[in-house]
Design a protein around this motif. Structure first.
Motif, mmCIF file in Angstrom:
data_model
loop_
_atom_site.group_PDB
_atom_site.id
_atom_site.type_symbol
_atom_site.label_atom_id
_atom_site.label_comp_id
_atom_site.label_asym_id
_atom_site.label_seq_id
_atom_site.Cartn_x
_atom_site.Cartn_y
_atom_site.Cartn_z
ATOM 1 N N THR A 109 0.956 -1.637 -0.107
ATOM 2 C CA THR A 109 -0.070 0.106 0.215
ATOM 3 C C THR A 109 1.232 1.362 -0.086
ATOM 4 O OG1 THR A 109 -0.101 0.002 2.590
ATOM 5 C CG2 THR A 109 -1.495 -1.130 1.085
ATOM 6 N N VAL A 139 -2.539 3.359 -2.318
ATOM 7 C CA VAL A 139 -3.455 3.270 -3.139
ATOM 8 C C VAL A 139 -4.335 5.078 -3.087
ATOM 9 C CG1 VAL A 139 -3.839 1.561 -0.764
ATOM 10 C CG2 VAL A 139 -3.477 4.028 -0.115
ATOM 11 N N ARG A 180 2.020 6.112 8.178
ATOM 12 C CA ARG A 180 0.434 5.876 8.043
ATOM 13 C C ARG A 180 0.269 7.064 6.986
ATOM 14 N NH1 ARG A 180 -1.511 5.539 14.152
ATOM 15 N NH2 ARG A 180 -0.351 4.080 14.671
ATOM 16 N N ALA A 190 -3.522 3.759 4.626
ATOM 17 C CA ALA A 190 -2.895 2.489 4.835
ATOM 18 C C ALA A 190 -1.576 2.827 5.472
ATOM 19 C CB ALA A 190 -1.435 2.604 3.894
ATOM 20 N N ARG A 191 -0.772 1.616 6.155
ATOM 21 C CA ARG A 191 0.336 2.053 7.519
ATOM 22 C C ARG A 191 1.239 0.522 7.062
ATOM 23 N NH1 ARG A 191 -1.597 1.031 13.333
ATOM 24 N NH2 ARG A 191 -2.804 2.370 12.787
ATOM 25 N N GLU A 192 2.448 1.264 7.553
ATOM 26 C CA GLU A 192 3.487 -0.157 6.543
ATOM 27 C C GLU A 192 4.844 0.434 8.170
ATOM 28 O OE1 GLU A 192 3.925 -2.249 4.697
ATOM 29 O OE2 GLU A 192 2.240 -1.766 3.888
#
Length: 198
Positions: A109, A139, A180, A190-192
């Motif tokens: 994402t 996204v 985020r 989204a978050r990664e």
């Protein structure tokens, strides 16, 4: 307001001040970045994708990525200015190569890159690293990206062409940076983590 229980630097870097590099400035930065390419990897400076610049500790960092050699070269060009409006000087560039790209990972994402740019010491001798993070939102409808260190928001950047650059303390008191992505209404999209799951 009572004292905070954990002191960490937040929003320590200047917000982006300039448009994404283009024209002669883009060419000058491109030459610096191409010159930093890992051995055996050739970069076409015209294909470099630039990210918003951020200034921290008197130095400006302009991250970049470019497709090359069946993967991607990622890194940054940095420089200093004696004062606002002065010519850029003291250029430095660094880059690395990865075969892990967004095109090969459709479940991503956020497409993130990062590089340590400094150290930070807190109370009781605790240490962390200052990390430059740049990425692309994969996204739709993203407006702002943030870095989170445990319960603390440490930086944020408005997206430019779905790209963002952040500067955050990382690896401090057992907490690690998470990025985020938020939409216009503040909804999380989204978050990664910067770290792969074990």
């Amino acid at each position: 307001m009572p004292p905070v229980p954990r002191q960490v630097p937040s929003f320590a870097a200047e917000s982006p001040q300039e448009p994404l590099p283009y024209g002669r400035w883009g060419e000058a930065l491109g030459e610096q970045f191409a010159g930093s390419a890992p051995d055996g990897v050739e970069i076409d400076a015209a294909d470099i994708v630039w990210f918003p610049e951020r200034t921290w500790n008197g130095r400006t960092y302009v991250p970049a990525t470019v497709a090359a050699g069946g993967g991607e070269v990622f890194g940054y060009v940095s420089y200093t200015r004696e004062h606002e409006g002065a010519q850029a000087a003291d250029f430095a560039a660094t880059s690395d190569f990865t075969e892990e790209t967004a095109s090969e990972n459709p479940d991503w994402t956020l497409d993130l890159s990062d590089e340590e740019i400094g150290q930070w010491r807190g109370t009781e001798g605790r240490r962390g690293v200052v990390t430059l993070v740049w990425g692309v939102a994969l996204v739709p409808n993203g407006v702002v990206a943030t870095t989170e260190l445990g319960p603390t928001t440490t930086d944020q950047c408005e997206l430019i062409d779905d790209r963002f650059t952040l500067v955050s303390l990382d690896a401090y008191t057992g907490d690690y940076v998470e990025v985020r992505l938020y939409g216009a209404r503040g909804d999380e999209l989204a978050r990664e983590s910067l770290y792969e799951d074990e």
